[in-house]
Enzyme design. Structure first.
Site, PDB file in Angstrom:
ATOM      1  N   ALA A  42     -11.893  -6.220  -2.311  1.00 55.26           N
ATOM      2  CA  ALA A  42     -12.325  -7.249  -1.358  1.00 55.26           C
ATOM      3  C   ALA A  42     -12.903  -8.460  -2.091  1.00 55.26           C
ATOM      4  O   ALA A  42     -12.684  -9.607  -1.678  1.00 55.26           O
ATOM      5  CB  ALA A  42     -13.359  -6.665  -0.397  1.00 55.26           C
ATOM      6  N   ASP A  44     -12.014  -9.491  -5.125  1.00 52.37           N
ATOM      7  CA  ASP A  44     -10.876 -10.218  -5.687  1.00 52.37           C
ATOM      8  C   ASP A  44     -10.179 -11.058  -4.622  1.00 52.37           C
ATOM      9  O   ASP A  44      -9.788 -12.209  -4.863  1.00 52.37           O
ATOM     10  CB  ASP A  44      -9.874  -9.240  -6.307  1.00 52.37           C
ATOM     11  CG  ASP A  44     -10.365  -8.672  -7.629  1.00 52.37           C
ATOM     12  OD1 ASP A  44     -11.298  -9.256  -8.218  1.00 52.37           O
ATOM     13  OD2 ASP A  44      -9.825  -7.642  -8.075  1.00 52.37           O
ATOM     14  N   LEU A  88     -12.005 -12.186 -17.927  1.00 54.07           N
ATOM     15  CA  LEU A  88     -10.564 -12.383 -18.070  1.00 54.07           C
ATOM     16  C   LEU A  88      -9.968 -12.869 -16.760  1.00 54.07           C
ATOM     17  O   LEU A  88     -10.417 -12.477 -15.680  1.00 54.07           O
ATOM     18  CB  LEU A  88      -9.877 -11.070 -18.475  1.00 54.07           C
ATOM     19  CG  LEU A  88     -10.229 -10.496 -19.849  1.00 54.07           C
ATOM     20  CD1 LEU A  88      -9.568  -9.132 -20.022  1.00 54.07           C
ATOM     21  CD2 LEU A  88      -9.794 -11.429 -20.959  1.00 54.07           C
ATOM     22  N   LYS A 120      -8.037  -1.391 -19.221  1.00 58.29           N
ATOM     23  CA  LYS A 120      -9.226  -2.151 -18.828  1.00 58.29           C
ATOM     24  C   LYS A 120     -10.225  -1.158 -18.241  1.00 58.29           C
ATOM     25  O   LYS A 120     -10.042  -0.646 -17.140  1.00 58.29           O
ATOM     26  CB  LYS A 120      -8.868  -3.230 -17.807  1.00 58.29           C
ATOM     27  CG  LYS A 120     -10.051  -4.107 -17.410  1.00 58.29           C
ATOM     28  CD  LYS A 120      -9.610  -5.219 -16.462  1.00 58.29           C
ATOM     29  CE  LYS A 120     -10.793  -6.104 -16.078  1.00 58.29           C
ATOM     30  NZ  LYS A 120     -11.787  -5.376 -15.274  1.00 58.29           N
ATOM     31  N   CYS A 435     -16.106  31.220  10.111  1.00 59.68           N
ATOM     32  CA  CYS A 435     -16.175  31.912  11.392  1.00 59.68           C
ATOM     33  C   CYS A 435     -16.422  33.397  11.139  1.00 59.68           C
ATOM     34  O   CYS A 435     -15.842  33.989  10.215  1.00 59.68           O
ATOM     35  CB  CYS A 435     -14.866  31.719  12.159  1.00 59.68           C
ATOM     36  SG  CYS A 435     -14.785  32.652  13.705  1.00 59.68           S
TER      37      CYS A 435
END
Length: 688
Positions: A42, A44, A88, A120, A435
Site C-alpha cells: 500500500a 508503494d 533504491l 533484497k 468434540c
C-alpha cells in the site's frame, strides 16, 4: 510478475497533500519501530500515486514529499553517515527492468557486461563501523544522512563478528533482521513477559534493535551487502577496495567472517546479460517461500566499480542499482468474522474470514487461526486490522492485530461453548479443542477420507454412496465396508447387480493396500500421508507400530517429541477399528520394509534410493504418467528414499517432468542431479 503495479490516484492538491502526509507518517513509524498505518504494498502504491501527480503538477510539489528523499526520510538521527545511506528505485517486472537497464546503458554510452544479482533482504539497514578490525559502533539508516546509535546491540547479532579477520578500519553495511526461528523465540519471550507477541519479524527486529531496557534479550541476524573505507583514507588498501568489482568486494566481506547470503539458496551471482538477470530473479522468487528469512525483492546493480562511478547518483538513489520488487507476501486487511469447523478427527478449528486482499498473486479471503489459545495469545478481535501472510503454496495465516490502528469499535471473538458440528460438549484439555465424540462427530467425513484414491482407493465408492450406507446403518466406520454382503448392497437404492459386483471387487482389492495406505486411512492425528509412509517404512508391520511407545515413535524421521505421545494415544483410541480391520483380512504389512528389530541390510543389498531426498516436479511421462503424485512419493519411499516437495542443498535427486519450471532451475543452480521420469523409472523399476 509482469502485472502493471497499481497506483493511488490523486485528483487534486488536497488529496495530494493528504497522501504526502500519510506517506511521511507511515515511513516515520516504519523506520522508527517497524509499525505503520500501511503495509509495504500500500505504501508503494501511495508513493507511485504521489510521483504521478507531481509529474503532472510540478508546481504543487511539497518539500516534505517522499519522492525526492531517501526511504525513511522522516526519521531523525544524531550520528552523521560518512557516506549517505541511499535507498533504491523500484521496478516491478521484466519490461520495467529492461527499460531501466536501457536507460543506464544510454547514460554510460556502452552495454553493461557484468550485473550483480542479489536478494533484497526485508530488514533494517545499518552501518557497522570497525576500527582496526574491532566493531566499535552500530548506526541505523535514519534519514539517509544521519542515523541513531544502536551500539548497545553489539553482541546480540548473529553474523556480525566483534572482530574482522584483518585489522582494518572500514564501514560494513547490511541488513539486520530476525529469521523465522529467532522471531518464534522472540515472541515466546515477549509472551512470557507481558502476554503479547510481535506483529511480524520486521517490527520485532526494529523494536529489538532499539531496545535498551528490556528484561529479556532477543537475537538478531545480520547479512552484509557492502563495505566502505573511510572517505579520507587514501591508503593502498582503501584504494584497492574502492576499485574492486562488487562481487569481489562481497568475497572479501565473507572472508572477514561477516555473514552474507553466499551460503544461502539465494546467493548473489554475476550475470552477463539481462536474460540471465531475469532468470536469476525468477529463481530467487521461487525460493522465497522456503527461506528462513524474509526478502521482498531482488537487487540488480552494475558489478564493475567503473560503471558505478560513471553512472553516479540521483538525489535519493544510485543510478547503477535498482530493486526488482516481488509481490507482497504480507498485507494489512480487516478480520470480519471467525468461522468454527469440526474436522474429520473431531478437532475444532477456527478460520478467519477476511476483507479480500491480493497477496502473493492471489486474492485471499480466508486464513488460518490454528486454535483458541492462538487467538488469545495474539489478542485478536473482530474488526481488527490484521497482518496476513502468504508465500507460494503456504496456506494464508493471520499473523497479528495491528494494534495502533484500532478504533475502539472492535469486538471480542465469540468462542463456541459446544461443538459447532453436532452440539455436543468440547474437550478443552489440549490446545487444539476437540468434540467429545471425536471421530464419531464427523464419521462420514472420516470414511470418505479413508476410501479416497491416495488412501484405500476404493473405486466407485462416491461420497454420496458413503453417506447413504451410513444413514441406512450399514456402516459406522470404514472397517465395516469390508464386511458388507452382496445382499446388503443390492438393497440400497440405485444399486444394481453390476455396480454391486464392481464395488465388492474394489473393496476386496482395497484389502491388499500397503500398510502406509491403511495407516493413512486411519487418520491418526499428528500424521498425514507423508508421515504415514515414514511410520510404515520404519516399523514395517502394524504389530510393530502398535507395540511402540512414544520414544520409539519419535525415532521416525520428522516425528517430534510433542507429536509422538499423541500418536501413541491415538493408536490406543483406534484399537477397536484396527482390530476390526485385522479380522476383515486387511493387509497390515509394508512391502519391502524391515522392522527395526530385524537384521541390518547386508552390503550391496541397499535400496536404490537409500538415504536420498528426492523431489518430483512437472508432468510425469512414461511409466510414471499413470501415477498420482502421492503414488510417485510412495514409490520413492519404497525404494528407500525420502520424498520432499522443495529443492534445497540437501536434495539428492530431482525428477523433472514436462514444464518443470522453477524447481528445475533451482536444482541446476545448486548442482542437484536432475533426471527425466523415464530415467527415474529405470532406476526404481524393481519397485514399480
Amino acid at each position: 510478475m509482469t502485472e502493471t503495479p497499481p497506483i493511488t490516484v490523486l485528483l487534486d492538491d488536497t488529496a495530494y497533500a493528504e497522501a504526502v502526509q500519510l506517506a511521511v507518517d507511515s515511513a516515520a513509524a516504519y523506520y522508527a519501530d517497524g509499525t505503520s498505518t500501511l503495509d509495504d504494498d500500500a505504501y508503494d502504491q501511495l508513493v507511485r500515486g504521489i510521483t504521478a501527480y507531481e509529474e503532472k503538477h510540478p508546481e504543487s510539489v511539497l518539500p516534505s514529499s517522499p519522492t525526492g528523499k531517501v526511504a525513511g526520510g522522516a526519521v531523525v538521527g544524531d550520528v552523521p553517515h560518512t557516506v549517505p545511506m541511499l535507498s533504491l528505485d523500484n521496478v516491478f517486472g521484466p519490461e520495467q527492468l529492461a527499460d531501466w537497464a536501457a536507460g543506464l546503458e544510454r547514460r554510460l554510452g556502452r552495454p553493461v557486461t557484468a550485473w550483480s544479482v542479489e536478494p533484497k533482504l526485508d530488514g533494517l539497514a545499518i552501518s557497522a563501523r570497525y576500527r582496526h578490525g574491532r566493531l566499535a559502533q552500530l548506526v541505523t539508516r535514519g534519514d539517509g544522512t544521519a542515523g541513531e546509535d544502536v551500539s548497545h546491540a553489539i553482541g546480540t547479532i548473529v553474523g556480525l563478528p566483534d572482530r574482522l579477520a584483518d585489522a582494518v578500519t572500514v564501514e560494513l553495511r547490511g541488513e539486520v533482521m530476525m529469521t523465522a526461528s529467532q522471531f518464534e523465540q522472540a515472541c515466546a519471550k515477549r509472551e512470557a513477559h507481558d502476554g503479547t507477541t510481535f506483529a511480524n519479524p520486521r517490527s520485532a527486529a526494529a523494536g529489538t534493535l532499539r531496545a535498551q531496557d528490556r528484561p529479556y534479550v532477543c537475537e538478531l541476524t545480520f547479512f552484509g551487502y557492502g563495505v566502505l573505507p573511510p572517505p579520507d583514507d587514501d591508503s593502498e588498501f582503501a584504494v584497492r577496495l574502492r576499485g574492486l568489482p562488487h562481487s569481489q568486494v562481497m568475497g572479501w566481506v565473507a572472508a572477514q567472517g561477516v555473514q552474507t547470503t553466499a551460503a544461502t539458496p539465494v546467493a548473489g551471482i554475476l550475470a552477463e546479460t539481462l536474460d540471465q538477470v531475469q532468470a536469476r530473479v525468477e529463481e530467487i522468487a521461487a525460493a522465497r517461500a522456503e527461506l528462513p528469512f524474509g526478502i521482498d525483492g531482488i537487487v540488480i546493480k552494475c558489478d564493475l566499480a567503473g560503471d558505478q562511478a560513471e553512472a553516479g547518483f540521483s538525489s535519493r538513489a544510485p543510478r547503477w542499482a535498482v530493486a526488482y520488487k516481488l509481490p507482497a507476501t504480507e498485507k494489512i486487511t480487516k478480520l470480519l468474522r471467525v468461522e468454527w469447523n469440526t474436522g474429520r478427527t473431531g478437532i475444532i478449528a477456527p478460520r478467519a474470514v477476511l476483507e479480500p486482499v491480493k497477496l502473493d498473486g492471489s486474492v485471499v479471503t480466508y486464513a488460518t487461526l490454528h486454535n483458541v489459545a492462538d487467538i488469545t495469545r495474539r489478542g485478536l478481535m473482530l474488526g481488527d486490522s490484521v497482518t496476513v501472510y502468504k508465500a507460494g503454496d503456504v496456506i494464508p495465516r493471520v499473523e497479528a492485530p495491528v494494534v495502533h490502528l484500532r478504533t475502539g469499535d472492535e469486538q471480542p471473538i465469540p468462542i463456541p461453548e459446544l461443538c459447532p458440528q453436532c452440539g455436543d460438549a468440547i474437550d478443552r484439555s489440549q490446545e487444539r479443542w476437540r468434540c467429545v465424540r471425536g471421530r464419531n462427530c464427523q464419521a462420514i467425513a472420516s470414511i470418505i477420507y479413508a476410501v479416497e484414491r491416495d488412501t484405500l482407493d476404493i473405486e466407485g465408492l462416491a461420497a454420496s454412496r458413503v453417506k447413504q450406507m451410513f444413514d441406512t446403518g450399514l456402516i459406522a466406520d470404514f472397517a465395516d465396508l469390508f464386511f458388507l454382503t452382496r445382499e446388503q448392497l443390492l438393497g440400497l437404492e440405485r444399486m444394481g447387480e453390476t455396480s454391486t459386483d464392481n464395488l465388492l471387487a474394489a473393496i476386496e482389492q482395497a484389502k491388499t493396500r500397503p500398510l502406509s495406505r491403511v495407516f493413512a486411512a486411519l487418520g491418526v492425528r499428528g500424521t498425514g500421508r507423508a508421515m504415514s509412509r515414514r511410520i510404515a517404512r520404519h516399523f514395517a508391520t502394524m504389530d510393530e507400530v502398535r507395540a511402540a511407545d512414544a520414544e520409539a515413535i519419535q525415532r521416525v524421521e520428522g516425528m517430534g517429541p510433542e507429536k509422538a505421545p499423541l500418536v501413541v494415544a491415538e493408536l490406543a483410541e483406534l484399537a477397536p477399528l484396527i482390530d476390526k480391520l485385522v479380522r476383515a483380512g486387511v493387509n497390515m504389512i509394508e512391502p519391502g520394509a524391515t522392522p527395526p528389530s530385524a537384521e541390518p541390510v547386508a552390503p550391496g543389498q541397499e535400496l536404490p534410493l537409500a538415504s536420498m531426498s528426492v523431489v518430483v516436479t512437472g508432468t510425469m511421462t512414461g511409466p510414471l504418467a499413470a501415477l498420482s503424485r502421492n503414488e510417485v512419493n510412495e514409490l520413492i519411499e519404497r525404494a528407500g528414499g525420502k520424498s520432499s516437495s522443495s529443492v534445497s542443498a540437501k536434495t539428492a535427486l530431482l525428477v523433472a517432468g514436462e514444464k518443470a519450471g522453477s524447481k528445475r532451475a533451482k536444482a541446476e543452480t545448486l548442482g542437484v542431479r536432475v533426471v527425466s521420469p523415464e530415467e527415474f523409472a529405470d532406476q526404481v523399476s524393481a519397485f514399480l
